[in-house]
Design an enzyme around this catalytic site. Structure first.
Site, PDB file in Angstrom:
ATOM      1  N   GLY A  11      -5.457   2.076  -4.748  1.00 44.52           N
ATOM      2  CA  GLY A  11      -4.327   2.965  -4.966  1.00 44.52           C
ATOM      3  C   GLY A  11      -4.707   4.345  -5.460  1.00 44.52           C
ATOM      4  O   GLY A  11      -4.044   4.896  -6.336  1.00 44.52           O
ATOM      5  N   SER A  12      -5.757   4.945  -4.886  1.00 50.44           N
ATOM      6  CA  SER A  12      -6.224   6.236  -5.397  1.00 50.44           C
ATOM      7  C   SER A  12      -5.164   7.331  -5.264  1.00 50.44           C
ATOM      8  O   SER A  12      -5.028   8.173  -6.161  1.00 50.44           O
ATOM      9  CB  SER A  12      -7.533   6.656  -4.726  1.00 50.44           C
ATOM     10  OG  SER A  12      -7.367   6.753  -3.325  1.00 50.44           O
ATOM     11  N   LEU A  92       5.260  -1.439   7.576  1.00 54.38           N
ATOM     12  CA  LEU A  92       6.542  -1.508   6.894  1.00 54.38           C
ATOM     13  C   LEU A  92       7.610  -2.043   7.839  1.00 54.38           C
ATOM     14  O   LEU A  92       7.596  -1.770   9.034  1.00 54.38           O
ATOM     15  CB  LEU A  92       6.961  -0.129   6.389  1.00 54.38           C
ATOM     16  CG  LEU A  92       6.105   0.473   5.289  1.00 54.38           C
ATOM     17  CD1 LEU A  92       6.639   1.854   4.916  1.00 54.38           C
ATOM     18  CD2 LEU A  92       6.055  -0.430   4.070  1.00 54.38           C
ATOM     19  N   HIS A 108      -3.822   9.260   6.129  1.00 53.33           N
ATOM     20  CA  HIS A 108      -4.709   8.607   7.094  1.00 53.33           C
ATOM     21  C   HIS A 108      -6.042   9.354   7.089  1.00 53.33           C
ATOM     22  O   HIS A 108      -6.052  10.583   7.101  1.00 53.33           O
ATOM     23  CB  HIS A 108      -4.079   8.642   8.486  1.00 53.33           C
ATOM     24  CG  HIS A 108      -4.880   7.903   9.509  1.00 53.33           C
ATOM     25  ND1 HIS A 108      -4.846   6.534   9.623  1.00 53.33           N
ATOM     26  CD2 HIS A 108      -5.738   8.347  10.453  1.00 53.33           C
ATOM     27  CE1 HIS A 108      -5.658   6.170  10.605  1.00 53.33           C
ATOM     28  NE2 HIS A 108      -6.207   7.246  11.117  1.00 53.33           N
ATOM     29  N   ASP A 149       0.959   5.340  12.653  1.00 53.14           N
ATOM     30  CA  ASP A 149       0.348   6.674  12.582  1.00 53.14           C
ATOM     31  C   ASP A 149       0.973   7.673  13.559  1.00 53.14           C
ATOM     32  O   ASP A 149       0.317   8.607  14.001  1.00 53.14           O
ATOM     33  CB  ASP A 149      -1.179   6.603  12.830  1.00 53.14           C
ATOM     34  CG  ASP A 149      -1.906   5.769  11.792  1.00 53.14           C
ATOM     35  OD1 ASP A 149      -1.449   5.736  10.636  1.00 53.14           O
ATOM     36  OD2 ASP A 149      -2.921   5.152  12.145  1.00 53.14           O
TER      37      ASP A 149
END
Length: 193
Positions: A11-12, A92, A108, A149
């Site tokens: 989770g950066s 999702l 991305h 994407d």
């Protein structure tokens, strides 16, 4: 703006944005994080950081519609109005996308549309860039839509692909620009409200 995060591993991007919120660099309030991985470092970090945090996965909710509903309900109940995918390794569902239309962002690790789409994530993206012989790579923040994407690009940062680059050296160079790129893109969303 009230931020919800979805993360599968470290989770950066979530960490970077929460820090920016707490220093006043980003005019937003972080409220919640969902992870599909019960052992995700991001999940433990979110709890320690005071965010509402939940492990919601297909292991707990095998029916995809039920999982989609659980994720949507958790994030809506937490008060999130904008979602940030921070290394979330799952597609999702339509309920999440509908509840947060135009307010879901993802980063991305390539210059989309090149090296994006189904099956191109994580290290696979950098391997694809290296195999292609591209002279540059980078990161792209885009709005999330039903296609993988395929959503509109909000921001990009470019980095060179150097002679002798390995997966690790290229990955490190791309990751070095991701946090600030995501911050700029989310700041842009706050200005359009």
């Amino acid at each position: 703006m009230k931020l919800g995060f979805l993360a599968s591993h470290g989770g950066s991007a979530a960490r970077h944005l929460v820090a920016a919120c707490r220093t006043g660099t980003l005019d937003a309030v972080p409220v919640a994080l969902v992870s599909n991985n019960s052992r995700s470092p991001a999940l433990a970090w979110a709890r320690e950081a005071g965010l509402l945090a939940a492990h919601l996965s297909s292991a707990k909710f095998p029916d995809p519609d039920d999982l989609d509903d659980q994720i949507t309900r958790f994030l809506v109940d937490a008060g999130a109005d904008t979602l940030v995918l921070s290394g979330y390794m799952r597609e999702l569902g339509p309920r999440v996308l509908s509840a947060f239309t135009g307010r879901v962002v993802n980063i991305h690790p390539s210059l989309l549309p090149r090296h994006g789409g189904r099956g191109l994530y994580g290290d696979r993206v950098h391997e694809s860039v290296l195999a292609s012989g591209d002279a540059e790579s980078g990161a792209t923040v885009h709005l999330v839509t039903a296609g993988i994407d395929e959503g509109p690009v909000l921001a990009q940062s470019r980095v060179p692909v150097l002679s002798g680059d390995t997966l690790d050296t290229l990955k490190a160079r791309v990751q070095a620009v991701e946090g600030d790129l995501m911050l700029r893109a989310v700041q842009g969303l706050t200005r359009t409200e």
